[in-house]
Design an enzyme around this catalytic site. Sequence first.
Site, PDB file in Angstrom:
ATOM      1  N   GLY A  49       0.816  -1.218   0.000  1.00  0.00           N
ATOM      2  CA  GLY A  49       0.000   0.000   0.000  1.00  0.00           C
ATOM      3  C   GLY A  49       0.847   1.264   0.000  1.00  0.00           C
ATOM      4  O   GLY A  49       0.537   2.239  -0.698  1.00  0.00           O
ATOM      5  N   CYS A  50       1.920   1.257   0.761  1.00  0.00           N
ATOM      6  CA  CYS A  50       2.788   2.432   0.852  1.00  0.00           C
ATOM      7  C   CYS A  50       3.490   2.695  -0.479  1.00  0.00           C
ATOM      8  O   CYS A  50       3.688   3.850  -0.863  1.00  0.00           O
ATOM      9  CB  CYS A  50       3.800   2.250   1.978  1.00  0.00           C
ATOM     10  SG  CYS A  50       3.002   2.097   3.598  1.00  0.00           S
ATOM     11  N   THR A  51       3.852   1.631  -1.180  1.00  0.00           N
ATOM     12  CA  THR A  51       4.493   1.788  -2.487  1.00  0.00           C
ATOM     13  C   THR A  51       3.504   2.366  -3.493  1.00  0.00           C
ATOM     14  O   THR A  51       3.837   3.319  -4.216  1.00  0.00           O
ATOM     15  CB  THR A  51       5.049   0.439  -2.985  1.00  0.00           C
ATOM     16  OG1 THR A  51       6.028  -0.018  -2.034  1.00  0.00           O
ATOM     17  CG2 THR A  51       5.691   0.574  -4.347  1.00  0.00           C
ATOM     18  N   ALA A  54       3.048   6.103  -2.718  1.00  0.00           N
ATOM     19  CA  ALA A  54       4.213   6.910  -3.084  1.00  0.00           C
ATOM     20  C   ALA A  54       4.360   7.025  -4.597  1.00  0.00           C
ATOM     21  O   ALA A  54       4.688   8.094  -5.127  1.00  0.00           O
ATOM     22  CB  ALA A  54       5.474   6.309  -2.463  1.00  0.00           C
TER      23      ALA A  54
END
Length: 159
Positions: A49-51, A54
Amino acid sequence: MTDQAAAIEIGHPAPAITLPRDGGGETSLSDFLGKRVVVYFYPRDDTPGCTIEAVEFSGELPAFASAETVVIGISKDSVKSHDKFRDKHQLGVILLSDEAGDVAERYGVWGEKSMYGKTFMGIERATFLIDREGRIARIWRKVKVAGHADEVLAAARAI
């Protein structure tokens, strides 16, 4: 969520930020007075999710720039971790390292989370849009990643 989270409201001054950044050096929120600033908190570098988040924010950087808006991502990961994350995914957003968690606490995004039946402390995925005068213009809590960057961009263009 901490008691300080309740203190963060639209129209209030954004809590100060000065943290080490990817590539070295420090970045402060005050460096961007006169511009809009998106500050998004995310749990961990190089996780699914963070990738996605970003990469989506990085892909929209030209549009954010035309809206005179800077995008900053903050997690508790180290600068070294941020550098690897940035390089692996060709990220263009500024990544700040809040290893001590002080900024996350001031923004009310450090708290108890649960996953797979386990409870632990971590960063809540949240985004803050800060206006040209350094005041909170919009807050997104418990962010769903897909399409979030577009929603934030639309909000930045509207203020």
